[in-house]
Write a protein that holds these residues in place. Structure first.
Motif: not given
Ligand code: FES
Ligand SMILES: [Fe+2]
Length: 330
Positions: A161, A175, A177-178, A192, A303-308, A330
């Motif tokens: 991010n 943007e 896009k994961f 991504y 926590k944001l999205n896509n912190e995997v 995932k």
């Protein structure tokens, strides 16, 4: 030592980063070493402190011997040390026993690996040898010693991010896009896509590096915990494998650099090689900058999205050297 992941293999350098018969200082796990390459391509590594009165051998010079091997010469009183750490004292014709214990290196082609003198816990990743066999070596760039622990450095590399913040002036990404994440334990892959904002022709002429940016950057990151992250990029003119390397110099300093490999599709790819390298250099400069502007150990409340990717780093760090059950695909 846990914070530096003892027992991991670290890539100290690509052979091209060493000039023939020119001593160079390297640090790993809080110790300094002098590395030098002789005309035959042999790499030597000794502790950097001269056993006479502690001068830095890396500040000295090399002298070539009849058999083309070379010794490092101390800048203080000019004692010579061979790759085994032996010297010949004045008034003596005989070599001493080793006065310095060489750092163990594992040389694979042009790659100089080391476990930093620790007991090996994991294997050296094979991937760089494969890339070297398939791609052309473009060069190295951004060899930087950053004032940061290893963990924040790795987190930054696996943070999908931060393009919009840290790298905003470079990529103009609108943007993230994961796509997917494949977790194989100490190895993982992240896919991504990142659409970018259009740039005016005039701007492109002023900054030709912008020509390398596509409408949508398709990213594939191949991660080999902990020492290597490869950005696989595909452009109209060829493929690149941008390899980011990390070396824990001490508890609070981490070195990073980039080895760039390319597979041209069109001959013009060669012309852009310099731009590709420069691009990576700017990326690392921006990362270095933000790493020095973070309060360490701040509790993460958001926590944001896509912190995997970062979750993957933290899990591997906590379990080191054990390989935890993969649970982030995932
Ligand atoms: S300190 Fe190195 S020779 Fe004296
Ligand atoms: Fe970055």
């Amino acid at each position: 030592m846990k914070s530096m992941l003892a027992g991991a293999p670290w890539l100290l350098a690509h052979k091209s980063m060493l000039d023939v018969n020119k001593p160079k200082k390297f640090s790993i796990y809080g110790s300094d070493y002098v590395l030098w390459k002789d005309t035959t391509g042999k790499i030597n590594a000794l502790p950097n402190a001269c056993p006479h009165m502690g001068a830095m051998l890396s500040e000295g010079w090399c002298e070539q011997k009849k058999d083309n091997s070379s010794v490092v010469v101390c800048p203080f009183h000019a004692l010579e040390f061979d790759g085994e750490g032996c010297t010949i004292l004045p008034d003596s014709q005989k070599k001493t026993i080793p006065q310095l214990q060489p750092l163990e290196l594992i040389i694979q082609g042009d790659f100089i690996w080391s476990y930093g003198g620790q007991e090996p816990k994991t294997k050296i990743p094979e991937i760089l040898n494969k890339i070297a066999a398939e791609y052309d070596f473009i060069g190295y760039t951004a060899d930087t010693s950053v004032e940061t622990d290893l963990l924040p450095m790795l987190l930054n590399m696996h943070d999908y991010n931060h393009q919009n913040g840290t790298h905003r002036p470079l990529f103009r990404i609108t943007e993230v896009k994961f796509g997917k994440f494949i977790d194989n334990g100490h190895e993982s892959h992240a896919f991504y896509d990142m659409p970018t904002a259009p740039t005016a022709v005039a701007e492109k002429i002023k900054k030709p590096d912008l020509l390398l940016i596509q409408k949508e950057i398709k990213a594939h990151l191949e991660n080999h915990f902990p020492s290597l992250v490869i950005f696989h990029g595909e452009t109209a003119i060829g493929k690149v494998a941008q390899c980011h390397l990390f070396v824990p110099e001490s508890e609070t300093r981490t070195r990073t650099y980039v080895l760039m490999f390319g597979k041209p599709k069109l001959p013009v790819f060669k012309i852009f090689s310099k731009n590709i390298l420069n691009f990576a250099k700017v990326v690392v400069e921006q990362d270095t900058d933000i790493l020095q502007k973070i309060y360490p150990n701040t509790p993460q409340k958001i926590k944001l999205n896509n912190e995997v990717g970062m979750d993957w780093v933290r899990r591997n760090f906590e379990n080191w050297p054990e390989i935890a059950e993969p649970n982030f695909s995932k």
